[in-house]
Write an enzyme that holds these catalytic residues in place. Sequence first.
Site, PDB file in Angstrom:
ATOM      1  CG  HIS A  93       0.051  -6.628  -2.522  1.00  0.00           C
ATOM      2  ND1 HIS A  93       0.616  -5.395  -2.266  1.00  0.00           N
ATOM      3  CD2 HIS A  93      -0.420  -7.078  -1.334  1.00  0.00           C
ATOM      4  CE1 HIS A  93       0.494  -5.138  -0.975  1.00  0.00           C
ATOM      5  NE2 HIS A  93      -0.131  -6.131  -0.387  1.00  0.00           N
ATOM      6  CD  GLU A  95       3.089  -3.139  -0.458  1.00  0.00           C
ATOM      7  OE1 GLU A  95       3.776  -4.165  -0.531  1.00  0.00           O
ATOM      8  OE2 GLU A  95       2.521  -2.766   0.586  1.00  0.00           O
ATOM      9  N   GLY A 169      -0.412  -1.248   5.725  1.00  0.00           N
ATOM     10  CA  GLY A 169       0.835  -0.773   6.311  1.00  0.00           C
ATOM     11  C   GLY A 169       0.712   0.557   7.027  1.00  0.00           C
ATOM     12  CB  SER A 205      -3.702  -2.107   9.584  1.00  0.00           C
ATOM     13  OG  SER A 205      -2.847  -1.225   8.884  1.00  0.00           O
TER      14      SER A 205
HETATM   15  P1  PGA Z   1      -0.308  -4.866   6.442  1.00  0.00           P
HETATM   16  O1  PGA Z   1      -0.154  -5.378   4.900  1.00  0.00           O
HETATM   17  O2  PGA Z   1      -0.932  -5.997   7.204  1.00  0.00           O
HETATM   18  O3  PGA Z   1       1.090  -4.562   6.889  1.00  0.00           O
HETATM   19  O4  PGA Z   1      -1.198  -3.664   6.392  1.00  0.00           O
HETATM   20  C1  PGA Z   1      -1.165  -6.114   4.293  1.00  0.00           C
HETATM   21  C2  PGA Z   1      -0.775  -6.433   2.869  1.00  0.00           C
HETATM   22  O5  PGA Z   1      -0.064  -5.635   2.245  1.00  0.00           O
HETATM   23  O6  PGA Z   1      -1.149  -7.479   2.323  1.00  0.00           O
END
Ligand code: PGA
Length: 245
Positions: A93, A95, A169, A205
Amino acid sequence: MRKIFAANWKLHKNPTETRRFFGEFLPRIEGVLDQVVIFPPATSWEACGATLMNRDIQWGAQNVWSQAQGAYTGESSATVLRELGGRWALVGHSERRHLFGENDAWLADKVAFLQSLDLTPVLCIGETLSQREAGKTDQINRDQLRAGLAKADSKKPLVVAYEPVWAIGTGQVATPEQVATAHAFVHRTLVEMGFAQAPILYGGSVKADNASALIKIPHVDGFLVGGASLEVASFEQICRSNAAG
Ligand code: PGA
């Protein structure tokens, strides 16, 4: 093919909140024919496993290490995940890549290890804003696919999630044209690599109000949803977006 609606809860929902979510969510999701998969934080694996036992809804890990056990402080084990009933795991991912410095070699090992346990890896790929602005979107997606799938078995289940980093995000969802172009490219690349069957999820998002347009785009086989998966009502709507017509 059934669409896949996946919830990435990130570092949200303790075991009590996990049980409470399913108490509300399960009755509301009855009759949904598409596949729903929840990715809770590791501290809620057990609550998730107990609550979802014998249910069609599946769940998995946001991250696991590429070894079952050993001197790997702070990591989580895929064999424990499997023991608790989890059948999926996110790999790479954005992150994990950007905040925690995960590299492609680790990701290739994780994908291979998960497949060896008959768990389904979801390899996450996607470009940053500066890479997109530099015209490198295709190159980044191809490089991340090649590296992440270097040791993958094309005969075992595998899912790819295309998540442009700038859309995660931020509330800034990719346009339908951007999603269509990227998914067509990712699909073509997967075909070339021998993974033609791998479903491709879109993430970044996704919300209740954009899901039904995005789900119609060719090669969008489902979503990986962060923020909007934390609320029962919005995630339910997203899980119904394919049927909404
Ligand atoms: P989000 O996150 O829908 O809040 O943009 C998606 C993700 O990180 O998998």
